[in-house]
Enzyme design. Structure first.
Site, mmCIF file in Angstrom:
data_model
loop_
_atom_site.group_PDB
_atom_site.id
_atom_site.type_symbol
_atom_site.label_atom_id
_atom_site.label_comp_id
_atom_site.label_asym_id
_atom_site.label_seq_id
_atom_site.Cartn_x
_atom_site.Cartn_y
_atom_site.Cartn_z
ATOM 1 N N ASP A 198 14.633 -2.893 151.838
ATOM 2 C CA ASP A 198 16.022 -2.305 151.598
ATOM 3 C C ASP A 198 17.232 -2.837 152.375
ATOM 4 O OD1 ASP A 198 17.937 -0.205 151.337
ATOM 5 O OD2 ASP A 198 16.953 1.341 151.945
ATOM 6 N N GLN A 243 7.960 3.138 156.122
ATOM 7 C CA GLN A 243 9.206 2.492 156.601
ATOM 8 C C GLN A 243 9.097 2.004 158.163
ATOM 9 O OE1 GLN A 243 12.412 5.158 156.171
ATOM 10 N NE2 GLN A 243 11.088 6.863 156.649
ATOM 11 N N HIS A 301 9.944 -1.692 154.242
ATOM 12 C CA HIS A 301 11.336 -1.149 154.241
ATOM 13 C C HIS A 301 12.214 -2.161 154.948
ATOM 14 C CE1 HIS A 301 14.700 1.417 155.472
ATOM 15 N NE2 HIS A 301 14.459 2.043 153.978
ATOM 16 N N GLU A 329 15.883 -2.861 147.402
ATOM 17 C CA GLU A 329 16.396 -1.729 147.381
ATOM 18 C C GLU A 329 17.903 -1.901 147.609
ATOM 19 O OE1 GLU A 329 16.431 2.664 148.933
ATOM 20 O OE2 GLU A 329 14.724 1.521 149.293
ATOM 21 N N LYS A 351 15.909 10.625 145.982
ATOM 22 C CA LYS A 351 16.394 10.949 147.243
ATOM 23 C C LYS A 351 16.167 12.473 147.485
ATOM 24 C CE LYS A 351 18.263 8.226 150.832
ATOM 25 N NZ LYS A 351 18.530 6.912 151.125
ATOM 26 N N GLN A 383 14.974 5.497 143.161
ATOM 27 C CA GLN A 383 14.749 6.223 144.332
ATOM 28 C C GLN A 383 15.109 7.510 144.231
ATOM 29 O OE1 GLN A 383 14.889 7.353 149.170
ATOM 30 N NE2 GLN A 383 16.006 5.412 148.498
ATOM 31 N N ASP A 391 19.461 3.088 144.951
ATOM 32 C CA ASP A 391 19.744 4.105 145.962
ATOM 33 C C ASP A 391 21.096 4.295 145.957
ATOM 34 O OD1 ASP A 391 19.681 5.453 148.345
ATOM 35 O OD2 ASP A 391 18.823 3.853 149.702
ATOM 36 N N THR A 451 14.237 10.464 153.584
ATOM 37 C CA THR A 451 15.022 9.946 154.488
ATOM 38 C C THR A 451 13.861 10.124 155.813
ATOM 39 O OG1 THR A 451 16.645 10.284 156.002
ATOM 40 C CG2 THR A 451 16.001 12.103 155.026
ATOM 41 N N CYS A 452 14.008 9.081 156.673
ATOM 42 C CA CYS A 452 13.316 9.398 158.092
ATOM 43 C C CYS A 452 13.811 10.752 158.882
ATOM 44 C CB CYS A 452 13.594 8.179 158.863
ATOM 45 S SG CYS A 452 15.592 7.484 159.230
#
Length: 431
Positions: A245, A181, A203, A282, A340, A338, A316, A369-370
């Site tokens: 995304d 990403q 991403h 996404e 998550k 996804q 998502d 997630t980041c």
């Protein structure tokens, strides 16, 4: 028969820590909040936020075993907490006593080898509010990670094997394809991904109409650039998959119905811009609820199929829980789901979600997630290996290099540990 060991859980502690990125008010950003350096101007619109961007928080859960070892997991929540049906903003100090009192009371004195039973019991504890639901997904996520490490220690095996035993899967023998990403540095970071031969990229973080373009023109231009750059920097035998995304923004640009000629022609242009590389998009729209999202995704997917367009759709928004994953898969609403990880709760449920896609036309992308931590990212690498997911997210952070290193190296080390032959000195024929 449940696994057993000669160890016991002696104590459970919680330590407020920091996450790898930020909590962002997605509603405010989608509504046009103006970027101001590393933050945003304006007032937040999602409950719990004091400002549009806030520092990410985590809560480390430490389980002390009777042999003196400590197993650790990190409670973490997604960047866009409180949006798309997700649990509210996670505050570490608020949940510290939940871990040290209620969860500790359930775990102390128990055998850590019994991972399946312990994660089910802690995951079923009621929420901290009177009469309200389950514990915050972030809490269940972190506690399950710590229990996984404790079980692997007690069983003297890998976390991958504990998960595989729990869900009845056959682990991968090669690293799962990693998805990089880029964050807003979508060109510089994409180039780094290409140089490192990342399997799925980049991403892109197209989370506003400004970034996508009022007619989608900026996304088209970016995909053309990315395709050209992949050809320039990649070797002949390197063919990455493009994964973009758009955070529901194409729904703002076009609006329903999503099988209309305008929408289909735009996706035809996206497909052309990405050629010759595979393309998956996404979160094309945000319909405001699970039922509506499934209907709109099916509408677009059917429209693309009728037009003969080879563009995969990734679910998502409104696909957060294990029950959500099952609903999207059963409806055939996406080519890729996804999973998550912080939203789904305990990591055993992430593994079950990946397993649910097996044997269907839907591939499982173990995401997250980041805004996670290095520890939770390593645990997810084991979930990906245990279930042989289609792809796994490089995390945490938005700088790419660090997250890619963490996830890729954890998989490589684990595979080496699971497959190596032990040499015994002085025994002929051993190799």
């Amino acid at each position: 028969m449940q696994p057993s060991s000669d160890l016991e859980i002696e104590a459970v502690r919680a330590v407020p820590t920091v996450a790898g990125f930020f909590f962002d008010d997605q509603r405010a950003i989608k509504a046009g909040a103006e970027a101001d350096g590393a933050t945003y101007r304006g007032e937040p619109t999602t409950e719990g936020f004091d400002r549009i961007r806030e520092a990410g928080e985590a809560l480390s859960v430490e389980i002390e075993l009777s042999d003196g070892t400590t197993a650790t997991g990190d409670c973490a929540a997604v960047q866009y907490s409180g949006a798309g049906g997700r649990d509210p903003l996670f505050r570490a100090e608020r949940y510290r006593p939940v871990v040290e009192d209620r969860i500790a009371g359930t775990l102390v004195g128990r055998d850590p080898a019994d991972f399946g039973m312990l994660v089910d019991e802690t995951g079923a504890l009621p929420g901290e509010r009177s009469g309200g639901g389950q514990l915050h997904t972030a809490v269940r996520y972190g506690v399950s990670q710590a229990l996984l490490e404790a079980a692997a220690t007690a069983r003297r095996t890998t976390k991958t094997d504990v998960i595989a035993d729990t869900v009845g899967s056959e682990p991968a023998t090669e690293p799962v394809p990693v998805f990089g990403q880029s964050g807003d540095e979508r060109r510089a970071n994409a180039e780094k991904m290409l140089l490192k031969r990342v399997d799925v990229l980049p991403h892109g973080l197209f989370n506003s109409v400004r970034k996508v373009g009022k007619d989608g023109e900026r996304l088209l231009e970016y995909l053309s650039w990315l395709s050209n750059r992949a050809g320039e920097l990649g070797d002949e035998d390197y063919s990455p998959r493009f994964h973009i995304d758009v955070y529901g923004i194409l729904g703002k640009v076009f609006g329903p119905p999503y099988d209309s000629p305008d929408v289909i022609e735009y996706f035809r242009a996206l497909r052309s811009a990405a050629d010759p590389y595979p393309l998956q998009i996404e979160g094309p729209m945000d319909a405001g609820g699970r039922k509506a999202q499934i209907a709109r995704m099916c509408e677009l997917r059917d429209g693309l199929a009728d037009a003969g367009l080879d563009v995969d759709l990734v679910a998502d928004e409104w696909c957060n829980t294990l029950e959500d994953v099952r609903a999207f898969v059963d409806a055939g609403a996406a080519d890729v789901i996804q999973v998550k990880t912080p939203d789904i709760g305990g990591i055993q449920r992430s593994a079950a979600a990946v397993q649910y896609c097996e044997g269907t036309e839907t591939r499982a992308y173990l995401g997250g997630t980041c805004n996670e931590t290095d520890l939770s990212a390593r645990v997810c690498a084991h979930v990906a290996l245990a279930t042989d997911a289609a792809q796994v997210l490089a995390k945490p952070g938005m700088g790419f290099d660090e997250g890619y290193m963490i996830v890729e190296n954890e998989m490589r080390r684990t595979i080496a540990r699971r497959t190596r032959t032990v040499r015994r000195p002085g025994v002929a024929g051993d190799a």
